[in-house]
Write a protein that holds these residues in place. Structure first.
Motif, PDB file in Angstrom:
ATOM      1  N   GLY A  26       0.886  -1.010   0.043  1.00 27.63           N
ATOM      2  CA  GLY A  26       0.264  -0.135   0.089  1.00 27.63           C
ATOM      3  C   GLY A  26       1.167   1.392   0.024  1.00 27.63           C
ATOM      4  N   HIS A  27       1.625   1.368   1.174  1.00 27.85           N
ATOM      5  CA  HIS A  27       2.881   2.319   0.416  1.00 27.85           C
ATOM      6  C   HIS A  27       3.266   2.591  -0.302  1.00 27.85           C
ATOM      7  CE1 HIS A  27       1.510   4.460   4.003  1.00 27.85           C
ATOM      8  NE2 HIS A  27       2.957   3.665   5.172  1.00 27.85           N
ATOM      9  N   TYR A  28       4.114   1.935  -1.268  1.00 25.60           N
ATOM     10  CA  TYR A  28       4.989   1.759  -2.359  1.00 25.60           C
ATOM     11  C   TYR A  28       3.670   2.011  -3.479  1.00 25.60           C
ATOM     12  CZ  TYR A  28       9.439  -0.369  -0.755  1.00 25.60           C
ATOM     13  OH  TYR A  28      10.512  -0.311  -0.438  1.00 25.60           O
ATOM     14  N   LEU A  29       2.591   1.471  -3.074  1.00 29.60           N
ATOM     15  CA  LEU A  29       2.137   2.363  -4.887  1.00 29.60           C
ATOM     16  C   LEU A  29       1.968   3.443  -4.553  1.00 29.60           C
ATOM     17  CD1 LEU A  29      -0.735  -0.875  -3.772  1.00 29.60           C
ATOM     18  CD2 LEU A  29       0.694   0.070  -6.335  1.00 29.60           C
ATOM     19  N   LYS A  30       1.357   3.836  -3.565  1.00 31.38           N
ATOM     20  CA  LYS A  30       1.799   5.865  -3.296  1.00 31.38           C
ATOM     21  C   LYS A  30       2.894   5.787  -3.430  1.00 31.38           C
ATOM     22  CE  LYS A  30      -1.919   5.204   0.780  1.00 31.38           C
ATOM     23  NZ  LYS A  30      -1.391   5.836   2.140  1.00 31.38           N
ATOM     24  N   ALA A  31       3.941   5.521  -2.720  1.00 29.86           N
ATOM     25  CA  ALA A  31       4.885   5.644  -3.307  1.00 29.86           C
ATOM     26  C   ALA A  31       5.289   6.340  -4.955  1.00 29.86           C
ATOM     27  CB  ALA A  31       6.426   5.634  -3.115  1.00 29.86           C
ATOM     28  N   ILE A  32       5.103   5.376  -5.821  1.00 33.01           N
ATOM     29  CA  ILE A  32       5.011   5.028  -7.148  1.00 33.01           C
ATOM     30  C   ILE A  32       4.143   6.505  -7.743  1.00 33.01           C
ATOM     31  CG2 ILE A  32       3.986   4.283  -9.060  1.00 33.01           C
ATOM     32  CD1 ILE A  32       4.678   1.545  -8.179  1.00 33.01           C
ATOM     33  N   THR A  33       2.937   6.527  -7.138  1.00 36.94           N
ATOM     34  CA  THR A  33       2.134   8.659  -7.287  1.00 36.94           C
ATOM     35  C   THR A  33       3.188   9.294  -6.550  1.00 36.94           C
ATOM     36  OG1 THR A  33       0.958   8.142  -5.826  1.00 36.94           O
ATOM     37  CG2 THR A  33       0.429   6.795  -7.275  1.00 36.94           C
ATOM     38  N   TYR A  34       3.188   9.238  -6.252  1.00 35.00           N
ATOM     39  CA  TYR A  34       4.885  10.408  -5.213  1.00 35.00           C
ATOM     40  C   TYR A  34       5.402  10.863  -6.234  1.00 35.00           C
ATOM     41  CZ  TYR A  34       6.918  12.975  -1.310  1.00 35.00           C
ATOM     42  OH  TYR A  34       7.587  13.703  -1.497  1.00 35.00           O
ATOM     43  N   ASN A  35       6.055  10.020  -6.961  1.00 34.40           N
ATOM     44  CA  ASN A  35       7.421   9.460  -7.761  1.00 34.40           C
ATOM     45  C   ASN A  35       7.695   8.970  -8.620  1.00 34.40           C
ATOM     46  OD1 ASN A  35       9.832  10.272  -8.674  1.00 34.40           O
ATOM     47  ND2 ASN A  35      11.164   9.823  -6.744  1.00 34.40           N
ATOM     48  N   TYR A  36       6.956   8.913 -10.028  1.00 39.64           N
ATOM     49  CA  TYR A  36       6.725   7.762 -10.634  1.00 39.64           C
ATOM     50  C   TYR A  36       7.774   7.620 -11.653  1.00 39.64           C
ATOM     51  CZ  TYR A  36       4.426   5.807 -14.478  1.00 39.64           C
ATOM     52  OH  TYR A  36       3.275   4.792 -14.995  1.00 39.64           O
ATOM     53  N   LYS A  37       8.773   8.487 -11.586  1.00 37.11           N
ATOM     54  CA  LYS A  37      10.193   8.584 -12.090  1.00 37.11           C
ATOM     55  C   LYS A  37      10.984   7.157 -11.676  1.00 37.11           C
ATOM     56  CE  LYS A  37      11.826  12.514 -14.002  1.00 37.11           C
ATOM     57  NZ  LYS A  37      12.240  14.032 -13.575  1.00 37.11           N
ATOM     58  N   LEU A  38      10.190   6.650 -10.406  1.00 40.40           N
ATOM     59  CA  LEU A  38      10.887   5.181 -10.095  1.00 40.40           C
ATOM     60  C   LEU A  38       9.776   4.335  -9.634  1.00 40.40           C
ATOM     61  CD1 LEU A  38      13.050   6.886  -6.361  1.00 40.40           C
ATOM     62  CD2 LEU A  38      14.092   6.516  -8.724  1.00 40.40           C
ATOM     63  N   ALA A  39       8.828   4.655 -10.743  1.00 39.14           N
ATOM     64  CA  ALA A  39       7.787   2.814 -10.472  1.00 39.14           C
ATOM     65  C   ALA A  39       8.593   1.744 -10.953  1.00 39.14           C
ATOM     66  CB  ALA A  39       6.875   3.259 -11.557  1.00 39.14           C
ATOM     67  N   LYS A  40       9.079   1.842 -11.709  1.00 43.48           N
ATOM     68  CA  LYS A  40       9.996   0.681 -12.157  1.00 43.48           C
ATOM     69  C   LYS A  40      10.673  -0.109 -10.389  1.00 43.48           C
ATOM     70  CE  LYS A  40      12.757  -2.182 -15.305  1.00 43.48           C
ATOM     71  NZ  LYS A  40      13.538  -2.371 -16.529  1.00 43.48           N
ATOM     72  N   LYS A  41      11.637   0.737  -9.827  1.00 45.68           N
ATOM     73  CA  LYS A  41      12.161   0.177  -8.988  1.00 45.68           C
ATOM     74  C   LYS A  41      10.604   0.398  -7.787  1.00 45.68           C
ATOM     75  CE  LYS A  41      16.227   2.199  -5.077  1.00 45.68           C
ATOM     76  NZ  LYS A  41      14.727   0.967  -4.225  1.00 45.68           N
ATOM     77  N   TYR A  42      10.246   0.415  -8.008  1.00 44.46           N
ATOM     78  CA  TYR A  42       9.188   0.450  -6.458  1.00 44.46           C
ATOM     79  C   TYR A  42       8.494  -0.894  -6.946  1.00 44.46           C
ATOM     80  CZ  TYR A  42      10.388   4.970  -4.104  1.00 44.46           C
ATOM     81  OH  TYR A  42      11.067   6.000  -3.969  1.00 44.46           O
ATOM     82  N   THR A  43       8.263  -1.294  -8.409  1.00 44.61           N
ATOM     83  CA  THR A  43       7.745  -2.537  -8.609  1.00 44.61           C
ATOM     84  C   THR A  43       8.439  -3.131  -7.710  1.00 44.61           C
ATOM     85  OG1 THR A  43       6.188  -0.766 -10.046  1.00 44.61           O
ATOM     86  CG2 THR A  43       5.913  -3.137 -10.007  1.00 44.61           C
ATOM     87  N   TYR A  44       9.476  -3.338  -7.860  1.00 38.59           N
ATOM     88  CA  TYR A  44      10.017  -4.909  -7.640  1.00 38.59           C
ATOM     89  C   TYR A  44       9.771  -4.784  -6.495  1.00 38.59           C
ATOM     90  CZ  TYR A  44      12.255  -5.925 -12.259  1.00 38.59           C
ATOM     91  OH  TYR A  44      12.193  -6.265 -13.249  1.00 38.59           O
ATOM     92  N   ASP A  45      10.464  -2.964  -5.689  1.00 39.70           N
ATOM     93  CA  ASP A  45      10.831  -3.264  -4.231  1.00 39.70           C
ATOM     94  C   ASP A  45       9.604  -3.896  -3.008  1.00 39.70           C
ATOM     95  OD1 ASP A  45      13.415  -2.179  -4.247  1.00 39.70           O
ATOM     96  OD2 ASP A  45      12.841   0.107  -3.740  1.00 39.70           O
ATOM     97  N   MET A  46       8.647  -3.350  -3.909  1.00 41.51           N
ATOM     98  CA  MET A  46       6.813  -3.877  -3.168  1.00 41.51           C
ATOM     99  C   MET A  46       6.581  -5.583  -3.583  1.00 41.51           C
ATOM    100  SD  MET A  46       3.610  -2.838  -5.377  1.00 41.51           S
ATOM    101  CE  MET A  46       4.170  -1.330  -5.430  1.00 41.51           C
ATOM    102  N   ASN A  47       7.283  -5.967  -4.072  1.00 42.64           N
ATOM    103  CA  ASN A  47       7.800  -7.598  -4.535  1.00 42.64           C
ATOM    104  C   ASN A  47       8.565  -8.454  -3.703  1.00 42.64           C
ATOM    105  OD1 ASN A  47       5.018  -7.936  -6.014  1.00 42.64           O
ATOM    106  ND2 ASN A  47       5.847  -6.625  -7.480  1.00 42.64           N
ATOM    107  N   CYS A  48       9.490  -7.433  -3.257  1.00 47.88           N
ATOM    108  CA  CYS A  48      10.792  -8.021  -1.592  1.00 47.88           C
ATOM    109  C   CYS A  48      10.099  -9.843  -1.614  1.00 47.88           C
ATOM    110  CB  CYS A  48      10.833  -7.068  -1.008  1.00 47.88           C
ATOM    111  SG  CYS A  48      12.517  -7.988  -0.487  1.00 47.88           S
ATOM    112  N   PRO A  49      10.338 -10.619  -1.522  1.00 46.84           N
ATOM    113  CA  PRO A  49      10.002 -12.267  -1.186  1.00 46.84           C
ATOM    114  C   PRO A  49       9.891 -12.181   0.105  1.00 46.84           C
ATOM    115  CG  PRO A  49      12.340 -12.206  -1.954  1.00 46.84           C
ATOM    116  CD  PRO A  49      11.628 -10.862  -2.394  1.00 46.84           C
ATOM    117  N   PRO A  50       8.761 -12.640   1.506  1.00 48.73           N
ATOM    118  CA  PRO A  50       9.613 -12.593   2.674  1.00 48.73           C
ATOM    119  C   PRO A  50      10.359 -13.640   2.020  1.00 48.73           C
ATOM    120  CG  PRO A  50       7.149 -12.340   1.514  1.00 48.73           C
ATOM    121  CD  PRO A  50       7.914 -12.647   0.666  1.00 48.73           C
TER     122      PRO A  50
END
Length: 229
Positions: A26-50
């Motif tokens: 939820g926070h990373y999805l907000k972060a993508i809208t906060y800084n769309y240039k980092l959308a690819k990085k944040y998408t990978y980060d939000m899927n970091c495996p437990p």
């Protein structure tokens, strides 16, 4: 206590790990809208495996232990390996020394030196120091948690004075634990490095999550002194 009703339902019915993962995303999805240039990085980060789970598909690790509980637990496993490098025979005649203090955020990380610090003065077999940037939900502020865990001979005395000798800043709160078994070390790690992750992921705390994302980006927050037989 989880304030978000949806996350409370997930936590109750589907498990704490899934609730934590939903909150992170939820926070990373907000972060993508906060800084769309980092959308690819944040998408990978939000899927970091437990950590501790067999995940398919397995994506790359985010490596950001400041905001990711999975990568934080991996960092703690690195500490566990350092502290268990002495053999069980050696650890049976050893004890643990755990010290901790809270500090304001500083540019220079206040690690204690291995050559003239508690590692040397306590004749430690192995030492791990962590700097953990932490958000305090009660004061709505950040602080730096400085944690140290050592394996020292049981005959070592006066550890409080030795740890705090010539220490600049707030004194370190020192505890001794008689057990250096795997279970004892895990308990020490758990007790000394608790982080209120779910508080950080509450919707109102999103700005603090953003602050933590870029905090100490090129700093090594772990310093170890390995066992030398």
């Amino acid at each position: 206590m989880i304030a978000n009703p949806e996350l409370r339902w997930i936590h109750k019915h589907l498990g704490a790990t899934l609730a934590l993962q939903f909150a992170i995303r939820g926070h990373y999805l907000k972060a993508i809208t906060y800084n769309y240039k980092l959308a690819k990085k944040y998408t990978y980060d939000m899927n970091c495996p437990p950590s501790g789970f067999d995940v398919t598909p397995y994506t790359k690790l985010c490596g950001n232990s400041r905001v990711c509980p999975w990568c934080f637990s991996r960092r703690m496993f690195d500490v566990f390996r350092v502290l268990t490098e002495p053999s069980l025979r050696v650890r049976k005649v050893s004890k643990m020394v755990i010290w901790k203090r809270s500090l304001p955020l500083t540019d220079e990380l206040p690690f204690l030196p291995s050559t003239r610090g508690p590692h040397q003065r306590c004749k430690a077999l192995a030492t791990a120091q962590l700097m953990i940037p932490t958000f305090n939900p009660h004061t709505q502020s950040f602080y730096l948690s400085h944690v140290g865990i050592q394996v020292v001979p049981k005959t070592t005395t006066g550890v409080i004075d030795k740890v705090n000798h010539k220490n600049d800043g707030p004194p370190l709160h020192v505890k001794e634990a008689p057990s250096c078994t795997h279970a004892g070390i895990l308990m020490a790690l758990k007790a000394s490095s608790r982080i209120p992750w779910m508080d950080l992921y509450e919707p109102d705390n999103f700005p603090h999550f953003i602050d933590l994302l870029d905090m100490y980006p090129r700093k090594q927050l772990l310093r170890i002194s390995r066992y030398k037989p």
